[in-house]
Design a protein around this motif. Structure first.
Motif, mmCIF file in Angstrom:
data_model
loop_
_atom_site.group_PDB
_atom_site.id
_atom_site.type_symbol
_atom_site.label_atom_id
_atom_site.label_comp_id
_atom_site.label_asym_id
_atom_site.label_seq_id
_atom_site.Cartn_x
_atom_site.Cartn_y
_atom_site.Cartn_z
ATOM 1 N N TYR A 110 -24.933 -24.889 43.891
ATOM 2 C CA TYR A 110 -25.865 -26.076 43.702
ATOM 3 C C TYR A 110 -27.292 -25.296 43.985
ATOM 4 O O TYR A 110 -27.803 -24.549 44.704
ATOM 5 N N ASN A 117 -24.220 -16.839 36.795
ATOM 6 C CA ASN A 117 -24.797 -17.787 35.583
ATOM 7 C C ASN A 117 -26.052 -17.325 34.871
ATOM 8 O O ASN A 117 -26.901 -17.220 35.527
ATOM 9 N N ARG A 121 -18.513 -23.672 41.308
ATOM 10 C CA ARG A 121 -19.725 -24.322 41.435
ATOM 11 C C ARG A 121 -20.593 -23.810 42.372
ATOM 12 O O ARG A 121 -20.249 -23.455 43.516
ATOM 13 N N TRP A 158 -16.244 -29.403 33.391
ATOM 14 C CA TRP A 158 -16.031 -28.024 34.106
ATOM 15 C C TRP A 158 -15.099 -28.124 35.452
ATOM 16 O O TRP A 158 -14.945 -28.961 36.202
ATOM 17 N N SER A 185 -24.320 -16.698 41.286
ATOM 18 C CA SER A 185 -23.283 -17.484 40.508
ATOM 19 C C SER A 185 -22.886 -16.285 39.206
ATOM 20 O O SER A 185 -22.020 -16.952 38.618
ATOM 21 N N LYS A 237 -25.057 -25.982 33.387
ATOM 22 C CA LYS A 237 -25.004 -26.810 34.399
ATOM 23 C C LYS A 237 -23.311 -27.294 34.410
ATOM 24 O O LYS A 237 -22.621 -26.993 33.254
ATOM 25 N N CYS A 238 -22.676 -27.900 35.421
ATOM 26 C CA CYS A 238 -21.266 -28.059 35.634
ATOM 27 C C CYS A 238 -20.725 -28.846 34.505
ATOM 28 O O CYS A 238 -19.646 -28.766 33.605
ATOM 29 N N ARG A 282 -22.597 -23.981 37.018
ATOM 30 C CA ARG A 282 -21.284 -23.070 36.984
ATOM 31 C C ARG A 282 -21.336 -21.696 37.605
ATOM 32 O O ARG A 282 -22.310 -20.989 37.522
ATOM 33 N N LYS A 283 -20.371 -21.326 38.212
ATOM 34 C CA LYS A 283 -20.232 -20.128 38.999
ATOM 35 C C LYS A 283 -19.121 -19.345 38.217
ATOM 36 O O LYS A 283 -18.024 -19.897 37.896
ATOM 37 N N CYS A 313 -25.674 -29.274 40.158
ATOM 38 C CA CYS A 313 -24.559 -28.412 39.949
ATOM 39 C C CYS A 313 -24.516 -27.630 38.785
ATOM 40 O O CYS A 313 -24.712 -27.955 37.742
#
Length: 298
Positions: free
Chosen positions: A88, A72, A86, A82, A70, A77-78, A99-100, A97
């Motif tokens: 997981y 990240n 996404r 956001w 991702s 996290k989401c 963030r991507k 979840c």
């Protein structure tokens, strides 16, 4: 008086940080993203050292599954606000979840904006060079649940000298440049505790300034305090004028670790050599003290 002590206490002990084992993936990561971290420091007023240390730890130097899938790099996290991509990933709970991002640079940008939230507002009142204060603040504000989070950040910053990116000192001065440095005359009061001579660092102080004002070899001063080149001092830090001991004086038998403490800061507090502190507690050099840990001092 000081000149006598220079002769009496000359040592050949090398600074612990200078012999610290370096992880190649960490060094590669820092080299790759240091310029980006410096750019974000200028734009968002977040220490480059903190950004880099968080990136190293949260992404496993860019090698973690989350970072690879991702981009990240900061484990963000989401959250409810956001609207981006996404993925997981198992963290504190299964299938959380995260963030991507399309690019790593987007992760850095989002990280800086994330820290601009009101939750972290107090951190921006700290000096840009106060990486210890930032590390403690991030843990206290709940960035991570790990009780050793601040201490881990500080260890990475000190092991890899990331504090130099906060000040722009990313190259060593030549001998000629150092010789030509002139510091203002400062008066230091010399104290003795645990049978050791020391002074307290003043605002915007440095080992070079202390050494010049006390007519003390800076090389010895750094050896006594077990620090690498350009190690930053904060007001009130203890600076020893002689070799530290192998164990603490009585009645200091143990120490309960607090947020933001490293093995180095604990060793300075009690006048113990870092290698002795590791040995007494049967810890290897990769150990990071966690808040609440009890360390033996003798």
């Amino acid at each position: 008086m000081i000149q006598i002590f220079c002769l009496l206490f000359f040592v050949t002990v090398f600074a612990d940080a200078a012999t610290q084992r370096k992880i190649p993936s960490y060094e590669k990561y820092i080299k790759t993203y240091s310029d980006l971290a410096i750019q974000h420091q200028k734009k968002y007023k977040i220490p480059a050292s903190i950004t880099l240390a968080q990136g190293v730890l949260e992404s496993g130097a860019g090698q973690s599954d989350l970072a690879r899938r991702s981009n990240n790099h900061f484990g963000i996290k989401c959250h409810s606000d956001w609207r981006g991509g996404r993925v997981y990933h198992d963290d504190d709970l299964r299938g959380e979840c995260f963030r991507k991002y399309k690019r790593v640079e987007d992760s850095y940008e989002d990280h800086s904006k994330f820290l601009k939230r009101s939750r972290y507002e107090s951190l921006f009142r700290l000096k840009i060079t106060d990486y210890k204060g930032w590390a403690r603040g991030l843990q206290k504000c709940g960035y991570a649940t790990d009780r050793a989070y601040a201490n881990k950040l500080i260890k990475v910053i000190e092991d890899y000298e990331l504090y130099r990116y906060d000040t722009g000192k990313v190259h060593n001065l030549t001998r000629k440049e150092k010789k030509n440095l002139k510091f203002p005359t400062v008066r230091y009061t010399i104290y003795r505790t645990y049978g050791l001579l020391y002074v307290y660092a003043k605002e915007n102080d440095s080992f070079d300034q202390i050494a010049q004002n006390l007519d003390f070899p800076v090389k010895d001063l750094k050896k006594f305090n077990e620090v690498p080149e350009d190690f930053p001092l904060q007001r009130g830090d203890i600076v020893y004028l002689e070799k530290k001991k192998k164990k603490a004086d009585k009645p200091n038998y143990d120490h309960v670790v607090q947020i933001g403490e490293s093995m180095h800061s604990i060793s300075q507090k009690y006048g113990i050599q870092i290698k002795s502190l590791y040995k007494i507690n049967k810890k290897d050099k990769d150990y990071v003290p966690e808040e609440g840990d009890v360390l033996k001092l003798r």
